[in-house]
Write an enzyme that holds these catalytic residues in place. Structure first.
Site, PDB file in Angstrom:
ATOM      1  N   SER A 195      51.811 -34.007  34.296  1.00 44.66           N
ATOM      2  CA  SER A 195      51.125 -33.331  33.406  1.00 44.66           C
ATOM      3  C   SER A 195      51.834 -33.059  31.710  1.00 44.66           C
ATOM      4  O   SER A 195      51.326 -33.221  30.812  1.00 44.66           O
ATOM      5  CB  SER A 195      50.641 -31.991  33.719  1.00 44.66           C
ATOM      6  OG  SER A 195      51.724 -31.261  34.294  1.00 44.66           O
ATOM      7  N   HIS A 200      52.230 -25.145  29.695  1.00 48.70           N
ATOM      8  CA  HIS A 200      52.597 -26.387  29.434  1.00 48.70           C
ATOM      9  C   HIS A 200      52.921 -26.541  27.779  1.00 48.70           C
ATOM     10  O   HIS A 200      52.328 -25.460  27.109  1.00 48.70           O
ATOM     11  CB  HIS A 200      51.519 -27.335  29.811  1.00 48.70           C
ATOM     12  CG  HIS A 200      51.602 -27.975  31.200  1.00 48.70           C
ATOM     13  ND1 HIS A 200      51.410 -26.924  32.072  1.00 48.70           N
ATOM     14  CD2 HIS A 200      51.801 -29.041  31.754  1.00 48.70           C
ATOM     15  CE1 HIS A 200      51.364 -27.553  33.437  1.00 48.70           C
ATOM     16  NE2 HIS A 200      51.662 -28.712  33.190  1.00 48.70           N
TER      17      HIS A 200
END
Length: 326
Positions: A75, A307
């Site tokens: 990711s 993230h």
């Protein structure tokens, strides 16, 4: 808290798919072939197709590398939920048109870019199909070819169990906010389970690098590390980053250990390690929205929790460019 973490990835995927369905795709963009049926996504300078997402850039700037630029990984390489995400199929991979690979390829003036990265990918998904929401991502190494010029890879976090660690530590933090319950949990019995998982992942990463070199012997192979998620000093910013105060230094050390493992694997295999941690230090998930490169539990800009946001992906792209001498 437990239910929230357990469903983070599925909820993020569903949100991204819903967002995609509401987008008005730009007219007059031609799709380039890079796998299954194509869907246009991008602007006048780029033609996107699904598949893994591929982009054909119109730039012919001096110094353009001749072969394709291929992005592989998890990711952090896919750019989860950063606009525009998802691009390409399957939608569940949550690839963004502004991942660090896409930004670096555009800056290089590459004529061909393929993003095979997919959220949740482990080293095993380099050689096997990966099932995600709304489809299956082919083995990522199947998109590496002898004429590739650049291959980037970010991998290892999901081998270690990144999301599960966050869930465990967040829940344990509720039991002892001022202590270090997560560290006690993972070091119970005298062995640091997370450090053991990092060590067990090292040969898997090395194996992937060896296969990339075999498939693309002329490519510059870049193993891109993970950005700084937690503040470099202090005890964090609970509840925005919901870990017990004493666990923040421990988890910070674990991420540093992951990056050190990746750096060692790259050095042993003749690949280039790209340090993104140093460049993002001071821009972690606890910083103000105008400064941070990584989002916390409740993102303040479009990105998956814990993230890099679009700014963070651009910083990572800058480090890739520096490693390529550009």
């Amino acid at each position: 808290m437990r239910a929230g973490f357990r469903h983070l990835r599925l909820a993020g995927t569903a949100l991204a798919v819903a967002t995609l369905l509401t987008l008005v795709l730009p007219a007059g963009v031609q799709a380039d072939q890079a796998g299954p049926a194509a869907a246009a996504l991008g602007g006048p300078a780029a033609a996107w197709s699904d598949g893994p997402a591929a982009i054909t850039l119109s730039s012919s700037a001096p110094g353009t590398l001749n072969g394709p630029f291929v992005a592989l990984g998890d990711s952090f390489a896919a750019g989860d939920l950063i606009p525009r995400s998802p691009s390409g199929t399957p939608a569940g991979c949550l690839r963004s048109s502004h991942s660090y690979g896409a930004d670096a390829a555009a800056a290089l003036g590459m004529t061909r870019y393929v993003n095979a990265a997919c959220t949740g990918a482990t080293t095993a998904d380099m050689t096997r199909p990966q099932s995600v929401l709304l489809g299956t991502n082919p083995p990522q190494l199947s998109f590496v070819a002898p004429d590739d010029s650049v291959v980037t890879l970010t991998i290892g976090g999901d081998d270690i169990g990144f999301l599960g660690i966050l869930e465990t530590c967040a829940n344990l933090g509720l039991t002892d906010l001022f202590g270090h319950p997560c560290q006690r949990h993972y070091t119970n019995g005298g062995t640091d389970q997370l450090l053991a998982a990092i060590n067990a992942t090292a040969p898997k990463v090395a194996g992937v690098l060896q296969q990339i070199h075999a498939l693309a012997p002329g490519a510059r192979v870049l193993l891109v590390g993970y950005p700084d998620i937690l503040p470099s000093t202090g005890d964090g910013c609970w509840p925005l980053v919901p870990f017990a105060f004493g666990d923040v230094p421990y988890l910070r050390t674990i991420e540093i250990d992951v990056n050190q493992m990746l750096a060692s694997a790259a050095a042993a295999d003749g690949a280039t390690f790209v340090d993104t941690y140093t460049a993002t230090t001071g821009h972690d998930a606890c910083q103000p929205a105008s400064v941070k490169d990584v989002e916390g539990l409740l993102p303040t800009s479009p990105a998956y929790p814990f993230h890099p946001n679009q700014r963070g992906q651009q910083v990572m792209a800058d480090q890739v460019l520096a490693a390529l001498g550009r």
